[in-house]
Design an enzyme around this catalytic site. Structure first.
Site, mmCIF file in Angstrom:
data_model
loop_
_atom_site.group_PDB
_atom_site.id
_atom_site.type_symbol
_atom_site.label_atom_id
_atom_site.label_comp_id
_atom_site.label_asym_id
_atom_site.label_seq_id
_atom_site.Cartn_x
_atom_site.Cartn_y
_atom_site.Cartn_z
ATOM 1 N N LYS A 30 0.839 -1.201 0.000
ATOM 2 C CA LYS A 30 0.000 0.000 0.000
ATOM 3 C C LYS A 30 0.881 1.261 0.000
ATOM 4 C CE LYS A 30 -3.546 -2.471 2.666
ATOM 5 N NZ LYS A 30 -4.418 -2.421 3.875
ATOM 6 N N TYR B 92 -11.916 -2.937 -2.826
ATOM 7 C CA TYR B 92 -12.417 -3.161 -1.464
ATOM 8 C C TYR B 92 -13.945 -3.230 -1.403
ATOM 9 C CZ TYR B 92 -7.919 -2.703 1.028
ATOM 10 O OH TYR B 92 -6.660 -2.907 1.540
ATOM 11 N N ASN C 249 -1.418 -0.240 7.562
ATOM 12 C CA ASN C 249 -0.845 -1.571 7.803
ATOM 13 C C ASN C 249 -0.055 -2.118 6.607
ATOM 14 O OD1 ASN C 249 -2.992 -2.267 6.221
ATOM 15 N ND2 ASN C 249 -4.037 -3.528 7.732
ATOM 16 N N HIS D 185 -1.481 -5.589 1.604
ATOM 17 C CA HIS D 185 -2.749 -6.293 1.409
ATOM 18 C C HIS D 185 -2.466 -7.688 0.858
ATOM 19 C CE1 HIS D 185 -6.681 -7.452 -0.194
ATOM 20 N NE2 HIS D 185 -6.028 -7.810 -1.282
ATOM 21 N N GLU E 29 -9.193 -10.534 -7.547
ATOM 22 C CA GLU E 29 -8.248 -9.423 -7.402
ATOM 23 C C GLU E 29 -7.142 -9.495 -8.460
ATOM 24 O OE1 GLU E 29 -9.204 -8.833 -2.645
ATOM 25 O OE2 GLU E 29 -7.192 -9.508 -3.209
HETATM 26 P P1 ATP Z 1 -6.291 -6.326 3.532
HETATM 27 O O1 ATP Z 1 -7.622 -6.638 2.838
HETATM 28 O O2 ATP Z 1 -5.839 -4.906 3.302
HETATM 29 O O3 ATP Z 1 -5.253 -7.364 3.250
HETATM 30 P P2 ATP Z 1 -7.253 -7.551 5.896
HETATM 31 O O4 ATP Z 1 -7.806 -8.588 4.972
HETATM 32 O O5 ATP Z 1 -6.309 -7.991 6.961
HETATM 33 O O6 ATP Z 1 -6.531 -6.409 5.091
HETATM 34 P P3 ATP Z 1 -9.861 -6.331 5.947
HETATM 35 O O7 ATP Z 1 -10.897 -6.649 6.946
HETATM 36 O O8 ATP Z 1 -9.999 -6.866 4.561
HETATM 37 O O9 ATP Z 1 -8.440 -6.761 6.570
HETATM 38 O O10 ATP Z 1 -9.724 -4.767 5.892
HETATM 39 C C1 ATP Z 1 -9.117 -4.122 4.795
HETATM 40 C C2 ATP Z 1 -8.315 -2.960 5.272
HETATM 41 O O11 ATP Z 1 -9.170 -2.001 5.851
HETATM 42 C C3 ATP Z 1 -7.302 -3.283 6.371
HETATM 43 O O12 ATP Z 1 -6.085 -3.752 5.858
HETATM 44 C C4 ATP Z 1 -7.130 -1.939 7.039
HETATM 45 O O13 ATP Z 1 -6.188 -1.132 6.335
HETATM 46 C C5 ATP Z 1 -8.497 -1.314 6.894
HETATM 47 N N1 ATP Z 1 -9.252 -1.493 8.132
HETATM 48 C C6 ATP Z 1 -9.768 -2.648 8.604
HETATM 49 N N2 ATP Z 1 -10.389 -2.450 9.770
HETATM 50 C C7 ATP Z 1 -10.249 -1.120 10.043
HETATM 51 C C8 ATP Z 1 -10.670 -0.275 11.102
HETATM 52 N N3 ATP Z 1 -11.349 -0.750 12.136
HETATM 53 N N4 ATP Z 1 -10.331 1.040 11.026
HETATM 54 C C9 ATP Z 1 -9.640 1.524 9.982
HETATM 55 N N5 ATP Z 1 -9.222 0.783 8.960
HETATM 56 C C10 ATP Z 1 -9.518 -0.517 8.985
HETATM 57 MG MG MG Z 2 -8.976 -8.125 3.293
#
Ligand code: ATP
Ligand code: MG
Length: 137
Positions: free
Chosen positions: A9, A49, A112, A115, A126
């Protein structure tokens, strides 16, 4: 051959973590089969997303993903979808184990750095969203 979509990211790129992240996945033994650097539009980020469209952080998340260069990749290997997520670590870096990418390199959930697709269906979707078939080796 199992494949997954992994993206560094904008925060990971801006912090200079591209080589470190690629290195961890390569040393594990996974194979890089596609890579590009791109600034996704906000509309594109919303597509990526779309599963999270009802979450309160959706707008900020899409805004952030489109805020700068992203390194988009496809990785291949046995178990790469699940084990790739294991190398990445838990969504919230406060809960990610040391030794994982987020555990070692990130602090807050909104930044974080990486992804990874969360299952076989999303991996396929994706990869198709981010890459044309001829971009994969
Ligand atoms: P990613 O899809 O980015 O790999 P993930 O699968 O671990 O992450 P998801 O639940 O898909 O987690 O959430 C996608 C992204 O949304 C997270 O990586 C994070 O950057 C953001 N995100 C998730 N939860 C929160 C939250 N509570 N507050 C802010 N941002 C969040
Ligand atoms: Mg995810």
């Amino acid at each position: 051959n199992e494949r997954t979509f992994i993206a560094i990211k904008p925060d990971g790129v801006q912090r200079g973590l591209v080589a470190e992240i690629i290195s961890r996945l390569e040393r594990k033994g996974f194979k890089l089969v596609a890579i590009k650097i791109t600034v996704p539009s906000k509309e594109f980020a919303q597509k990526h997303y779309h599963d999270l469209k009802d979450r309160p952080f959706f707008n900020g998340l899409c805004q952030f993903l489109s805020s700068g260069p992203v390194v988009a990749m496809v990785w291949e290997g046995e178990g790469v979808i699940k084990y790739g997520r294991k190398l990445i670590g838990a969504t919230n870096p406060q809960a990610s184990e040391p030794g994982t990418i987020r555990g070692d390199l990130a602090v807050v959930v909104g930044r974080n750095i990486i992804h990874g697709s969360d299952g076989p269906e999303t991996a396929k979707d994706e990869i198709n969203l981010w890459f044309k078939p001829q971009e994969l080796v």
